[in-house]
Scaffold this motif. Structure first.
Motif, mmCIF file in Angstrom:
data_model
loop_
_atom_site.group_PDB
_atom_site.id
_atom_site.type_symbol
_atom_site.label_atom_id
_atom_site.label_comp_id
_atom_site.label_asym_id
_atom_site.label_seq_id
_atom_site.Cartn_x
_atom_site.Cartn_y
_atom_site.Cartn_z
ATOM 1 N N VAL A 1 29.428 -81.091 -11.365
ATOM 2 C CA VAL A 1 29.414 -81.717 -12.692
ATOM 3 C C VAL A 1 30.224 -80.982 -13.750
ATOM 4 C CG1 VAL A 1 27.282 -82.980 -12.360
ATOM 5 C CG2 VAL A 1 27.187 -80.646 -13.251
ATOM 6 N N ASP A 2 30.324 -79.668 -13.678
ATOM 7 C CA ASP A 2 31.100 -78.965 -14.696
ATOM 8 C C ASP A 2 32.561 -79.414 -14.654
ATOM 9 O OD1 ASP A 2 28.885 -77.617 -15.553
ATOM 10 O OD2 ASP A 2 29.369 -75.732 -14.538
ATOM 11 N N THR A 3 33.105 -79.526 -13.455
ATOM 12 C CA THR A 3 34.492 -79.958 -13.315
ATOM 13 C C THR A 3 34.656 -81.411 -13.747
ATOM 14 O OG1 THR A 3 34.812 -78.434 -11.465
ATOM 15 C CG2 THR A 3 36.428 -80.200 -11.709
ATOM 16 N N ILE A 4 33.722 -82.267 -13.357
ATOM 17 C CA ILE A 4 33.820 -83.676 -13.736
ATOM 18 C C ILE A 4 33.701 -83.835 -15.248
ATOM 19 C CG2 ILE A 4 32.719 -85.948 -13.523
ATOM 20 C CD1 ILE A 4 31.962 -85.148 -10.648
ATOM 21 N N TYR A 5 32.834 -83.045 -15.876
ATOM 22 C CA TYR A 5 32.698 -83.101 -17.332
ATOM 23 C C TYR A 5 34.027 -82.731 -18.005
ATOM 24 C CZ TYR A 5 31.007 -82.130 -22.055
ATOM 25 O OH TYR A 5 30.828 -82.134 -23.415
ATOM 26 N N GLN A 6 34.670 -81.683 -17.530
ATOM 27 C CA GLN A 6 35.959 -81.296 -18.099
ATOM 28 C C GLN A 6 37.016 -82.364 -17.838
ATOM 29 O OE1 GLN A 6 36.480 -78.772 -20.182
ATOM 30 N NE2 GLN A 6 34.276 -78.339 -20.003
ATOM 31 N N ASP A 7 37.006 -82.951 -16.635
ATOM 32 C CA ASP A 7 37.924 -84.054 -16.342
ATOM 33 C C ASP A 7 37.726 -85.193 -17.339
ATOM 34 O OD1 ASP A 7 38.874 -82.657 -14.159
ATOM 35 O OD2 ASP A 7 37.837 -83.881 -12.655
ATOM 36 N N ALA A 8 36.457 -85.475 -17.655
ATOM 37 C CA ALA A 8 36.146 -86.567 -18.574
ATOM 38 C C ALA A 8 36.652 -86.271 -19.986
ATOM 39 C CB ALA A 8 34.646 -86.831 -18.592
ATOM 40 N N LEU A 9 36.483 -85.043 -20.458
ATOM 41 C CA LEU A 9 36.940 -84.693 -21.801
ATOM 42 C C LEU A 9 38.459 -84.815 -21.916
ATOM 43 C CD1 LEU A 9 34.755 -81.594 -22.769
ATOM 44 C CD2 LEU A 9 34.348 -84.017 -23.243
ATOM 45 N N VAL A 10 39.161 -84.343 -20.899
ATOM 46 C CA VAL A 10 40.621 -84.441 -20.900
ATOM 47 C C VAL A 10 41.052 -85.903 -20.873
ATOM 48 C CG1 VAL A 10 42.709 -83.942 -19.575
ATOM 49 C CG2 VAL A 10 40.954 -82.178 -19.847
ATOM 50 N N ALA A 11 40.385 -86.699 -20.029
ATOM 51 C CA ALA A 11 40.724 -88.122 -19.920
ATOM 52 C C ALA A 11 40.439 -88.860 -21.218
ATOM 53 C CB ALA A 11 39.946 -88.755 -18.777
ATOM 54 N N ALA A 12 39.342 -88.517 -21.897
ATOM 55 C CA ALA A 12 39.000 -89.177 -23.154
ATOM 56 C C ALA A 12 40.037 -88.873 -24.232
ATOM 57 C CB ALA A 12 37.616 -88.740 -23.613
ATOM 58 N N GLU A 13 40.466 -87.624 -24.302
ATOM 59 C CA GLU A 13 41.480 -87.255 -25.291
ATOM 60 C C GLU A 13 42.773 -88.032 -25.053
ATOM 61 O OE1 GLU A 13 43.721 -83.244 -27.056
ATOM 62 O OE2 GLU A 13 42.347 -83.086 -25.334
ATOM 63 N N GLN A 14 43.171 -88.135 -23.792
ATOM 64 C CA GLN A 14 44.384 -88.879 -23.483
ATOM 65 C C GLN A 14 44.215 -90.372 -23.789
ATOM 66 O OE1 GLN A 14 45.610 -89.728 -19.338
ATOM 67 N NE2 GLN A 14 47.586 -88.832 -19.885
ATOM 68 N N ALA A 15 43.033 -90.931 -23.452
ATOM 69 C CA ALA A 15 42.800 -92.354 -23.682
ATOM 70 C C ALA A 15 42.930 -92.714 -25.155
ATOM 71 C CB ALA A 15 41.422 -92.743 -23.159
#
Length: 327
Positions: free
Chosen positions: A41-55
C-alpha cells in the motif's frame, strides 16, 4: 436493519484460515482481512499521489464522456457542488484515477497476492481471471466525492457468479478521520436478505440474482437514496493494508472525505474463467437499459479474456476475442 458487526466479518492475514474466510464471505457477501495488503500500500499510495497531480495538470485536455470528463491518461473527473468548488478551486473533482495494472506494478502485485487468491479460489473455484485492469478510487480532501449505496451489478452484470471484488485501504480510514470509510449491508448478496422489500427488488438477469433496481445520482448509478441510508449500514473502519472482499450484489458505498488528506483505495476484481458479461459497462439507467436490450437482441459476443491468475482455461464452445491472428 443490521445486527451484524464488523467483528463478524473479519479475519487477520497473519493467521489466515481460508475456510473460515470463505464461509464468512458466503454468509454475508463480504469479508474483511486485516493486513492483507500491507506490503503493497505505501507504493500504491505514492503512485496515486503522482497520478492525481498529473491528472489535474491535464484537466484542460479532458474529453467529455457520459460518465463525466476523462483526461488523456484515463482519469475520470465528475462535477463538484458549488460549496465544494470554493474549497477545491475547480469545478471538477477526481473520481477514478488513471492508474491500474498497466502503469502501477504494485497494483499488479497486490492483485496476484497468494493469500488473496487462496480466498478467491475458495469462493470461485480453481480457474480464475482478473476482470478489468484494476481501479483506483480517489477522494480528494475537504469534501471529496461520496459514492452512494449501490451494487456493482448495476454497472456490469454476469451470467453466473460475477466478480469477487476486493477494496483495499491505502491510508487509515475511519469515522474519527471522517475520510470516507466503506459502509456495507451484509446479506444483501442473496435473495431474501436485507432490502428484499425495497423498490426494485429483484430485477437481475438471473432468477437467482439479488440485484435491486438503481437510479441515477451524482455518483452515477445508486439505490434509491430515500430508501437506503448509511445509517442502516455497517461502517468498516480500517488501517492501510486492510482489504474488504465483496460480492457483486453486496450493497455498499462511502460518504465524502472530509479530512485534509486524499483517500485513495484500489479495487481488484476476479471472475471464474467460464463467466461472461450479459450487461457490459453502464453508468446510467438509460445506458444500462440500452446495453441489456442489445444483449437480448444480439446474444453472446466474443469474450475479452482477463489475465489468468489461477488454474487453466480450456475452450468450452463459446468464442473468445483472440489476442493474435495467424496468417
Amino acid at each position: 436493519m443490521n445486527v451484524v458487526s464488523v467483528s463478524d466479518l473479519e479475519v487477520r492475514a497473519e493467521e489466515l484460515d481460508v475456510n473460515l474466510a470463505v464461509s464468512i464471505y458466503n454468509k454475508y457477501g463480504c469479508l474483511v482481512v486485516r493486513g492483507l495488503n500491507t506490503q503493497y500500500v505505501d507504493t500504491i499510495y505514492q503512485d496515486a499521489l503522482v497520478a492525481a497531480e498529473q491528472a489535474v495538470s491535464l484537466l484542460s485536455q479532458a474529453e467529455k464522456i457520459p460518465a463525466g470528463w476523462q483526461t488523456p491518461e484515463g482519469t475520470l473527473f465528475i462535477p463538484v457542488s458549488p460549496e465544494y468548488e470554493s474549497k477545491l478551486g475547480r469545478d471538477r473533482q477526481i473520481m477514478v484515477l488513471g492508474i491500474n495494472y498497466m502503469n502501477s506494478a504494485a497494483m499488479t502485485q497486490a492483485a496476484m497476492d497468494t493469500k488473496c487468491l487462496d480466498i478467491v479460489e475458495g469462493i470461485l473455484g480453481p480457474n480464475i481471471e482478473v476482470f478489468g485492469n484494476g481501479q483506483c478510487f480517489f477522494k480528494e480532501p475537504a469534501g471529496g466525492n461520496p459514492k452512494y449505496l449501490h451494487q456493482d451489478n448495476a454497472y456490469f452484470e454476469f451470467a453466473h457468479e460475477g466478480p469477487v471484488g476486493t477494496l483495499n485501504y491505502t491510508v487509515d480510514t475511519d469515522l474519527k478521520r471522517n475520510n470516507g470509510p466503506l459502509y456495507v449491508v451484509p446479506g444483501t448478496h442473496k435473495r431474501g436478505g436485507p432490502g428484499h422489500d425495497k423498490t426494485g427488488a429483484y430485477s437481475g438477469q438471473s432468477e437467482h440474482s439479488a440485484y435491486i433496481e438503481h437510479v441515477d445520482t451524482s455518483s452515477h448509478l445508486a439505490l434509491e437514496p430515500s430508501e437506503w441510508s448509511f445509517e442502516d449500514c455497517v461502517p468498516v473502519e480500517g488501517r492501510a493494508g486492510d482489504t474488504i472482499f465483496f460480492h457483486a450484489n453486496l450493497v455498499h458505498g462511502s460518504p465524502p472525505n472530509h479530512s485534509d488528506s486524499p483517500r485513495p483505495t484500489f479495487i481488484n476484481r476476479y471472475i471464474a474463467v467460464d463467466d461472461y458479461l450479459v450487461m457490459p459497462h453502464a453508468t446510467s439507467v438509460k445506458l444500462r437499459r440500452e446495453q441489456l436490450e442489445r444483449y437480448k437482441k444480439e446474444g453472446y459476443t466474443l469474450k475479452e479474456r482477463g489475465i489468468l491468475v489461477r488454474g487453466r482455461r480450456l475452450y468450452a464452445g463459446k468464442g473468445w476475442k483472440l489476442d493474435t491472428q495467424h496468417h
